[in-house]
Design an enzyme around this catalytic site. Sequence first.
Site, PDB file in Angstrom:
ATOM      1  N   GLY A  46      42.006  -6.105 -33.047  1.00  0.00           N
ATOM      2  CA  GLY A  46      41.066  -6.965 -33.557  1.00  0.00           C
ATOM      3  C   GLY A  46      40.601  -7.935 -32.652  1.00  0.00           C
ATOM      4  N   GLN A  51      37.457 -15.827 -29.833  1.00  0.00           N
ATOM      5  CA  GLN A  51      38.342 -15.537 -28.474  1.00  0.00           C
ATOM      6  C   GLN A  51      37.673 -14.963 -27.251  1.00  0.00           C
ATOM      7  OE1 GLN A  51      40.357 -12.688 -31.609  1.00  0.00           O
ATOM      8  NE2 GLN A  51      42.103 -13.068 -30.104  1.00  0.00           N
ATOM      9  N   CYS A  94      48.801 -11.480 -31.068  1.00  0.00           N
ATOM     10  CA  CYS A  94      47.222 -12.097 -30.736  1.00  0.00           C
ATOM     11  C   CYS A  94      47.048 -12.004 -29.216  1.00  0.00           C
ATOM     12  CB  CYS A  94      47.135 -13.367 -31.301  1.00  0.00           C
ATOM     13  SG  CYS A  94      45.371 -14.060 -31.261  1.00  0.00           S
ATOM     14  N   LEU A  95      45.878 -11.462 -28.954  1.00  0.00           N
ATOM     15  CA  LEU A  95      45.346 -11.405 -27.772  1.00  0.00           C
ATOM     16  C   LEU A  95      45.211 -12.659 -27.108  1.00  0.00           C
ATOM     17  CD1 LEU A  95      42.734  -8.484 -27.552  1.00  0.00           C
ATOM     18  CD2 LEU A  95      45.086  -8.238 -26.938  1.00  0.00           C
ATOM     19  N   HIS A 136      43.740 -11.926 -40.203  1.00  0.00           N
ATOM     20  CA  HIS A 136      43.860 -12.789 -38.828  1.00  0.00           C
ATOM     21  C   HIS A 136      42.636 -13.062 -38.341  1.00  0.00           C
ATOM     22  CE1 HIS A 136      46.805 -12.840 -35.197  1.00  0.00           C
ATOM     23  NE2 HIS A 136      45.345 -12.577 -34.680  1.00  0.00           N
ATOM     24  N   GLU A 137      41.779 -12.059 -38.352  1.00  0.00           N
ATOM     25  CA  GLU A 137      40.572 -12.244 -37.491  1.00  0.00           C
ATOM     26  C   GLU A 137      39.568 -13.329 -38.182  1.00  0.00           C
ATOM     27  OE1 GLU A 137      40.494 -11.107 -34.417  1.00  0.00           O
ATOM     28  OE2 GLU A 137      42.208 -10.019 -34.709  1.00  0.00           O
ATOM     29  N   HIS A 140      40.645 -16.768 -37.272  1.00  0.00           N
ATOM     30  CA  HIS A 140      40.110 -17.081 -36.101  1.00  0.00           C
ATOM     31  C   HIS A 140      38.636 -17.933 -36.203  1.00  0.00           C
ATOM     32  CE1 HIS A 140      42.835 -15.761 -32.792  1.00  0.00           C
ATOM     33  NE2 HIS A 140      42.870 -14.573 -33.284  1.00  0.00           N
TER      34      HIS A 140
END
Length: 176
Positions: A46, A51, A94-95, A136-137, A140
Amino acid sequence: MTKLTVLEVPHPILSQKAEPVAVIDASIQKILTDMLETMYLSNGVGLAGNQVGLLKRLVVIDVAGEGEKPDPIKMVNPVIVERSEKTVCHNEGCLSVPRQYADVERNETVTVRYFDENGVECERFADGLLAICIQHELDHLDGILFIDHLSQLKRSLLLKKLEKRRKKEAKEKGTE
């Protein structure tokens, strides 16, 4: 397609709230395609607009496992409209917080409403990894990282571990 730069903590954009997209046009479609490509190249499941430095309510997700047919989801202005009362604990990464993982409690199921890349309103029920990823996304988009769900002590330890890893990698590259 363009690979975008994934921002990492402590970049300030990661803690800002994204704005709704007013019009879904060719530029938004290109951003979504670039975000999806970036997510795949980064081995993520995701990616949210914040991000990649865009304070727009955009999310791409693909939780298909290795060897499975890709199943990308592109979301514009997503909103969770229903959540289960039951929660589950899942080990998240997470990235934007590279190679760090922690258990986070989330709703077991969610229903999300969004517009797809063509401006069509969609509603999707999700459970399992997809439900976790959606939550999660969407966090963000509100400036919340998975580490913000941790105790102050756990978050501090995780960030110290990340900084130690960054220093080690910089030293190995000779950039420190």
